[in-house]
Motif scaffolding. Sequence first.
Motif: not given
Length: 157
Positions: A135-157
């Motif tokens: 599950k932590e691996g999936f979470r990290r992948y979400v944050y990686l995609l957010a960075r690649v897509f230029n989405l705000s990480l703070e807004e996703i949390q």
Amino acid sequence: MTKNILPDKLFVLPPPDLPINQQLSEANKVKLHQILKQLLHALELPSAQEALNILKGELANLDISHLSPVSAYSTQTSLKPWEVEDFNDYFKLMLVQTPEPEVCLVWSLLTSYQAFLSLDESDSEFDSTQVEYLKEGFRRYVYLLARVFNLSLEEIQ
């Protein structure tokens, strides 16, 4: 049963097509932000069935009709084409091309977690520590995609 909703193959982009920095249309920015946020929520749920329901709903929001199989792909290695095809068939992978690689990446992430939850729901006895690592691996992948897509990480949390 949940297994019936799983795709036959996992769609993946050839490595050279993986985006490092992807500018999204405004519509995709909003849609993918919401989907990634919902995936993070699903990862926190103790109930596999509740998480599966969320994933099913979010997968319905993704249009993968524009994906098309890659017919010829060079790995730039000594592998022969039949060896690559054999590997892909064994692991049920299909290399695809698309004008919207971001949709393919998110779809693949959702279906991967969906497949895991389906296995977990089938009364498999998984080590709880290993499940948390996954599950932590999936979470990290979400944050990686957010960075690649230029989405705000703070807004996703």
